[in-house]
Design an enzyme around this catalytic site. Structure first.
Site, short mmCIF file in Angstrom:
data_model
loop_
_atom_site.label_atom_id
_atom_site.label_comp_id
_atom_site.label_asym_id
_atom_site.label_seq_id
_atom_site.Cartn_x
_atom_site.Cartn_y
_atom_site.Cartn_z
N HIS A 140 -0.50 10.74 98.20
CA HIS A 140 -1.47 11.51 98.03
C HIS A 140 -2.46 11.97 99.15
O HIS A 140 -1.96 12.17 100.16
CB HIS A 140 -2.81 10.15 97.49
CG HIS A 140 -4.06 9.83 97.09
ND1 HIS A 140 -5.10 10.34 97.67
CD2 HIS A 140 -3.89 9.98 95.82
CE1 HIS A 140 -5.67 10.62 96.65
NE2 HIS A 140 -5.81 10.23 95.76
N HIS A 141 -3.40 13.07 98.60
CA HIS A 141 -3.53 14.28 100.07
C HIS A 141 -4.89 13.04 100.79
O HIS A 141 -5.14 13.91 102.09
CB HIS A 141 -4.30 15.29 99.39
CG HIS A 141 -4.62 16.49 99.95
ND1 HIS A 141 -4.25 16.03 101.47
CD2 HIS A 141 -4.94 17.87 99.51
CE1 HIS A 141 -4.25 17.45 101.64
NE2 HIS A 141 -4.36 18.04 101.07
N ALA A 142 -4.53 12.43 99.93
CA ALA A 142 -5.51 11.36 101.64
C ALA A 142 -4.47 10.42 102.97
O ALA A 142 -4.95 10.48 104.03
CB ALA A 142 -6.13 9.74 100.99
N ASN A 315 -4.51 14.67 106.78
CA ASN A 315 -5.07 15.97 107.45
C ASN A 315 -5.63 16.66 108.48
O ASN A 315 -6.35 16.21 109.41
CB ASN A 315 -6.55 15.34 105.59
CG ASN A 315 -5.39 15.16 104.86
OD1 ASN A 315 -5.39 16.55 104.66
ND2 ASN A 315 -6.18 14.42 104.25
#
Lengths: 535, 535
Positions: A140-142, A315
């Site tokens: 997941h990009h989270a 991120n």
């Protein structure tokens, strides 16, 4: 428990069945000599499953409070971790070409992760010819961004083909070993940024910020020169439509030296050359579909805000808007316009501290993120597409002796941005992974050909002989037909290309090949140290 | 455009990433003699793709109005239908046992369908040994129920092994041919029910309704005798917990004659015997996990409200609550209690018209459906589990010459009901498909053994010699250990079983087998006419 930043949380809030927010891709390997496919893959899976303490994000799951996604979110250890769920065996139907692999990756990438568990899956994929196998992963990009995923990969693999892992590559042991190799101290608490807190703390404390915001506002008013800002003058095309829940994925490699040589010849960076290569391909694609807009396409170009040695933040990515200059026919002129817009975008950040840059980028992106849940993303796209360049290892890597042949990234399409081009530099090659909405861009596989066409066009323009091919006459390509007023030189190029392509296609039919390698590839110096994302 | 009924819409409204609302399963086939796997499967896919006019629901997608899922929903033809998306090739990793097949089905069943397209997928699965292949399909429950899916299957397959389809099995032509074979007129408009409209029209027009509601209310107050009502006295166990988005699926066949013989011997129906077999297995399962509740488990038992000849309605299913009598140790006493509760449940409907029965069932189910979006399904489960018995074709069927070896259904688990047992009667066998939440019931594969144990217990109790096995002493099973006070007879049974199982396991190791067939299986008369769902 670690708190998620605002941007990390946004990837969860904005996710829907139509727009899953995970990133990943597939890595291609060749089995070590003498190893049997089934035994080797089961060995890898068994080795992965031995981990006690998992390095983040493999062992952490989301924890929500009473407010659900609207409240603060945390990562907490999953005490009932079920590694068999995350590590999966898959196979390709016969004949097991890259076509079948791309179809499987498209499907796997189009399904949502389960939020009750750590947000990742890994598929060991058998059924490829020539003793190759693939490993598709999604995160997941989270939990992860492109640079972090490269750090993870480097902590899993080894530059030594004889090395065998005696601990799970998912383990803290693997992470610590990698960190030791980099000789970097763990990040301080202070380095773990929380955007919400910084918004309060630093909003009125910086003169640079104010200047940047003023300049940014000027660009909106038309006084920005080459500076491109999101939403302004973004043309509409079939790329900027509503997306559905299915994906089309294609991948291909190019020699790093070819692309770098173009950048050098035109006094630009490798990244400028990548953008020019993509811009040319987009121009051909839209032209062939009869929908080349008179305004040039704009691309979101992620830039790394990761500090050296930070291998833990999920991120640390900001964004520059690049003008792709798709309305300029001449490839050299187009390159120069792209380069100027990138320089203007980067200049904005030059005087800012990393924290300020991060804050600024999040401020200017926030309005766009808010459009997505309103369903307005496709009506007001902030960019035409996303082109992301992630630096990977610059030497051959091995996983328990299996040679890593390529790292093909698979990223996100969102409402209004139905195409994502991500590339990883690995060893002496550049591995492109192109993710598209299946319905909006049914012919995206042609994009691979157009990227080659575009690179050849740039090479021709700067006088680099491409592939050393002879230039006999041949039937013109679709592109040459659709664009009858091309100059003589371009025409010859098109003809050459048609011939080269016909040859390449005949070859590809005999045995599918993912790599476009070349004889005349200069040696690139290998370096194990990961580099910052090229901006 | 066809409007969805309230119940059809409910399956869409209640769906989440954790509780996908599709049904389906896998069909097992043997390749025709001389056919190559790859060519044959690609031929089937190509044949399916030839359809111009698709029979419902293959060509229809959802149409929502401004109110989204809360407003009226319609099916409309998908004008950009992309059959390659719906018809997929997949493969099992080596060694391609049923274990790998079950893992793949579990994964495919745990992902949401894309609501931008017709709500179905079909996977042609290669990689099984012994010239077998599998076809996994999933359909949204808003578009189809169990009986309708059997109608669809019968319209796709043929009883003649020599027959080759010259039109797509998805086509209207296939449907019309099947309808002609049944010699039934198309249903009138009046037969297409809309529950919302009927609620208004018939609520106060029926004396029978009033009586049923009164009797129902009496049961809630404890005056219902053997009548079981939802939510009342439903014990809690690991089956009735929150579910996550992952599934575990297992499947197995039993001879129809064995189960039928038990029902006959105890003066009950085939369905009573199925429920008793499942009840016994649940008792063993919970006992072995140390959590057999003192109250008996209750099962939702779907009953068909489909009129003869109605092959078009999506959902024509109501529900009876059956007492599974899991608190009764004696298998014969348990059978009698189950039978009495089924008779009481069916008696309620005896004087009602089909419309009234449908309305009544929906009224009593509605409060339960409303609990799910409130997140209360797991705290107030209306039933302990769902046991659904779907009649399939009673003769061997073929798909372009490939023999259909079994029809293994895969159904839905919902918040609070982490286990679903669905079975299809096909040819001379009964094919069970058991779907469970992966986290709540990690050991569900053992349920297959417990079903056999339970059937043997019933056979022993009524004096049917099972499997003609000898009864030498052997080490006791887990069950016998956990329940030391068993009577002598049961003990002997357990010992026999342990021996039989050990033998069967040794055999299974040599070559994986899905079917528990027996030598002494009486011939069952084959009939092509589909029967009503057994209630």
């Amino acid at each position: 428990m670690k708190k998620l930043s605002l941007i990390d949380s946004a990837f969860l809030m904005l996710e829907s069945r139509e727009t899953p927010m995970h990133v990943g891709g597939f890595n291609l390997f060749t089995l070590p000599e003498g190893a049997g496919e089934q035994e080797f893959l089961h060995g890898l899976a068994a080795n992965m499953r031995t981990a006690d303490a998992l390095q983040p994000p493999f062992g952490d799951k989301l924890k929500m409070g009473r407010l659900g996604l609207l409240g603060p979110l945390y990562w907490e250890p999953d005490n009932s971790l079920d590694l068999d769920y995350h590590i999966r065996h898959s196979a390709l139907p016969k004949p097991g070409r890259f076509r079948e692999l791309f179809a499987l990756v498209s499907r796997l990438h189009g399904t949502l992760l389960d939020r009750n568990r750590p947000l990742w899956e890994t598929h060991l994929i058998e059924g490829l010819p020539d003793r190759q196998f693939a490993v598709y992963s999604k995160f997941h990009h989270a939990a992860i961004d492109g640079v972090r995923s490269m750090h993870l990969q480097q902590s899993m693999y080894s530059a030594d083909p004889r090395e065998r892992m005696h601990y799970s590559p998912l383990s803290m042991a693997a992470r610590d070993r990698y960190r030791d190799a980099l000789q970097i101290a763990p990040p301080s608490d202070e380095a773990i940024r929380n955007v919400a807190e910084k918004l309060k703390a630093s909003f009125d404390s910086s003169g640079h910020m104010l200047g940047a915001v003023r300049q940014y506002a000027g660009a909106w008013m038309g006084r920005g020169g080459p500076l491109v800002v999101p939403w302004k003058d973004v043309p509409k095309s079939s790329i900027n439509t509503r997306v559905d829940g299915a994906r089309r994925f294609v991948a291909q490699s190019w020699p790093y030296a070819r692309i770098r040589a173009v950048g050098k010849a035109l006094d630009g960076t490798f990244n400028d050359a990548v953008l020019a290569m993509c811009a040319g391909a987009l121009r051909i694609f839209l032209h062939n579909h009869g929908e080349l807009p008179s305004q040039s396409l704009k691309s979101m170009v992620p830039v790394s805000l990761r500090r050296a040695g930070d291998i833990d933040s999920s991120n640390a990515v900001g964004a520059i808007s690049a003008d792709l200059a798709t309305n300029i026919k001449d490839p050299v002129q187009r390159f120069r316009a792209i380069k100027a817009s990138m320089e203007a975008g980067k200049a904005l950040f030059e005087d800012m501290s990393p924290d300020e840059a991060s804050l600024f980028l999040q401020l200017i992106q926030l309005p766009g993120l808010l459009l997505i849940p309103l369903g307005l993303g496709s009506r007001f796209p902030p960019y035409s597409t996303v082109i992301s360049n992630v630096p990977g290892p610059r030497q051959p890597m091995y996983w328990n002796g299996a040679r890593l042949e390529g790292i093909y990234p698979a990223s996100i399409v969102t409402e209004g941005i139905a195409l994502n081009i991500t590339l990883v530099t690995y060893d002496e090659q550049v591995d492109f992974g192109i993710m598209a909405c299946r319905r909006s861009l049914p012919q995206v596989q042609r994009f691979i050909d157009y990227l080659e066409d575009s690179l050849v066009e740039l090479e021709d323009a700067v006088g680099i002989s491409s592939a050393g091919a002879a230039k006999p006459a041949s039937k013109a390509t679709v592109k040459a037909k659709a664009e009858p007023k091309t100059k003589a030189k371009t025409k010859t190029r098109a003809k050459t290309k048609a011939k080269t392509k016909a040859k390449a296609k005949a070859k590809a039919k005999a045995r599918p090949k993912l790599k476009v390698r070349q004889k005349v590839m200069p040696k690139v110096k290998a370096g194990s140290k990961p580099r910052a994302q090229r901006g």
